[in-house]
Motif scaffolding. Sequence first.
Motif, PDB file in Angstrom:
ATOM      1  N   TYR A   1      26.634  45.895  25.697  1.00  0.00           N
ATOM      2  CA  TYR A   1      27.714  45.682  24.724  1.00  0.00           C
ATOM      3  C   TYR A   1      28.208  44.240  24.703  1.00  0.00           C
ATOM      4  O   TYR A   1      29.009  43.870  23.836  1.00  0.00           O
ATOM      5  N   LEU A   2      27.754  43.421  25.642  1.00  0.00           N
ATOM      6  CA  LEU A   2      28.239  42.036  25.725  1.00  0.00           C
ATOM      7  C   LEU A   2      27.352  41.115  24.909  1.00  0.00           C
ATOM      8  O   LEU A   2      26.749  40.166  25.422  1.00  0.00           O
ATOM      9  N   GLN A   3      27.270  41.387  23.612  1.00  0.00           N
ATOM     10  CA  GLN A   3      26.452  40.590  22.712  1.00  0.00           C
ATOM     11  C   GLN A   3      27.334  39.989  21.617  1.00  0.00           C
ATOM     12  O   GLN A   3      28.216  40.666  21.088  1.00  0.00           O
ATOM     13  N   GLY A   4      27.079  38.735  21.271  1.00  0.00           N
ATOM     14  CA  GLY A   4      27.855  38.093  20.223  1.00  0.00           C
ATOM     15  C   GLY A   4      29.276  37.787  20.666  1.00  0.00           C
ATOM     16  O   GLY A   4      29.565  37.565  21.843  1.00  0.00           O
ATOM     17  N   SER A   5      30.186  37.808  19.704  1.00  0.00           N
ATOM     18  CA  SER A   5      31.592  37.505  19.988  1.00  0.00           C
ATOM     19  C   SER A   5      32.332  38.788  20.325  1.00  0.00           C
ATOM     20  O   SER A   5      32.497  39.674  19.484  1.00  0.00           O
ATOM     21  N   ILE A   6      32.744  38.905  21.576  1.00  0.00           N
ATOM     22  CA  ILE A   6      33.422  40.138  22.005  1.00  0.00           C
ATOM     23  C   ILE A   6      34.739  39.823  22.725  1.00  0.00           C
ATOM     24  O   ILE A   6      34.997  38.687  23.131  1.00  0.00           O
ATOM     25  N   MET A   7      35.551  40.865  22.884  1.00  0.00           N
ATOM     26  CA  MET A   7      36.827  40.738  23.576  1.00  0.00           C
ATOM     27  C   MET A   7      37.016  41.964  24.454  1.00  0.00           C
ATOM     28  O   MET A   7      36.623  43.079  24.078  1.00  0.00           O
TER      29      MET A   7
ATOM     30  N   LYS B   1      33.481  34.484  27.921  1.00  0.00           N
ATOM     31  CA  LYS B   1      32.038  34.408  27.753  1.00  0.00           C
ATOM     32  C   LYS B   1      31.352  35.509  28.575  1.00  0.00           C
ATOM     33  O   LYS B   1      31.883  35.990  29.579  1.00  0.00           O
ATOM     34  N   LYS B   2      30.156  35.863  28.146  1.00  0.00           N
ATOM     35  CA  LYS B   2      29.402  36.950  28.783  1.00  0.00           C
ATOM     36  C   LYS B   2      29.189  36.691  30.271  1.00  0.00           C
ATOM     37  O   LYS B   2      29.409  37.578  31.112  1.00  0.00           O
ATOM     38  N   ARG B   3      28.773  35.474  30.642  1.00  0.00           N
ATOM     39  CA  ARG B   3      28.472  35.163  32.042  1.00  0.00           C
ATOM     40  C   ARG B   3      29.708  35.294  32.917  1.00  0.00           C
ATOM     41  O   ARG B   3      29.627  35.775  34.062  1.00  0.00           O
ATOM     42  N   LEU B   4      30.861  34.894  32.398  1.00  0.00           N
ATOM     43  CA  LEU B   4      32.089  34.999  33.183  1.00  0.00           C
ATOM     44  C   LEU B   4      32.502  36.456  33.346  1.00  0.00           C
ATOM     45  O   LEU B   4      33.009  36.856  34.409  1.00  0.00           O
ATOM     46  N   ILE B   5      32.290  37.264  32.304  1.00  0.00           N
ATOM     47  CA  ILE B   5      32.621  38.690  32.391  1.00  0.00           C
ATOM     48  C   ILE B   5      31.742  39.379  33.428  1.00  0.00           C
ATOM     49  O   ILE B   5      32.227  40.176  34.249  1.00  0.00           O
ATOM     50  N   LEU B   6      30.458  39.075  33.418  1.00  0.00           N
ATOM     51  CA  LEU B   6      29.532  39.684  34.374  1.00  0.00           C
ATOM     52  C   LEU B   6      29.889  39.295  35.812  1.00  0.00           C
ATOM     53  O   LEU B   6      29.820  40.120  36.733  1.00  0.00           O
ATOM     54  N   LYS B   7      30.277  38.039  35.985  1.00  0.00           N
ATOM     55  CA  LYS B   7      30.679  37.576  37.322  1.00  0.00           C
ATOM     56  C   LYS B   7      31.938  38.298  37.790  1.00  0.00           C
ATOM     57  O   LYS B   7      32.039  38.704  38.958  1.00  0.00           O
TER      58      LYS B   7
END
Length: 340
Positions: free
Chosen positions: A84-90, A63-69
């Motif tokens: 770039y962290l919008q929608g479904s990403i990997m 999820k975006k929040r976990l990636i940012l953390k």
Amino acid sequence: MASVLVRREREIPEWKKQVVRELAELMRKYKVIGIADLTGMPTAQLQQIRKKFRKHVVFKVAKKRLILKALEEAGIDKSKFEPYLQGSIMLLFTNMNPFKIARMIESEKVPLAAKPGQVSDREIVIPEGDTGLQPGPILSTFGKLRIPYEIRRGTIYVKKDTVVAKPGDVISEELAGLLQTLGITPFEISLKILAMYDDGVMIPRDQLLFDIEEVKNDFINAAKEAIGLAVEIVYPAVPEAVETALAKAFLEAKAVAGETGILLPGLEEDIIARAVQEELAIIAALGDKAKELGLEAVTAPAPAKEEEKKEEEEKKEEEEKEEEEGEVDLSEGLGGLFGM
């Protein structure tokens, strides 16, 4: 006495903490972090891609929040990732050249089945041959789609290659079902790379996936123009340009000498032959008047065969030299630069 409401902070689940720790560790371990769009990517096709590149790339979905953390914990500027962290990403983690791995991943096409309501971007053909299907209710689908068939040895046989969809056509439920029954996957899909983060620099998609042949041709044309300019100004730092300029100057001086009649060593016969040719042209123009004036045509001395042969060889060598100077092989250099 008034009561005071105290807001309790929700405790972060342990699994989320673990995800953040794993992502932060990967961000510190690998110098290249890729961001891919998972929109429309079926799980089965994604697994094929992951299996294909598992020796070179670590794939992680979060999820975006976990990636940012995780970016904060790894000491990476998260502002470069947020757009770039919008929608479904990997996320993709690798130590390979970002240009090379992005091109490799995007060029990996996996088959994709047709879905009802999908707009076809290509022509879909049911090939001639035995379908292996037994006659039954499915025959109505063949009829509705106007697929010519006959029964051979108890199975449905398509009599000829039949186009069942063209670009822009909407896939019907009947066609999607028949294609699936026949095991035909007319479409293909690849993982879309949005950007690559390489050692502090975020490289967007349009800079990652460029036309290598176009860039190669641009370099070749630039090299040709540079050599041409060096020849014009006789740039001493380019030996080939100096040699070409000297050869060009010699030819021009030779032409001037021929025009003005200056007898330079080795040009005597050419100048005399040119003068005779001009005289013959004047006599021909005068016609009968030439005889009255006592003018007679004379035979021009032919240049020595060896001189002619020598001039032809010099001219040929000059042309070959100019062609060689114009040809620049940059494929190896570009490959090293962009990891091709």
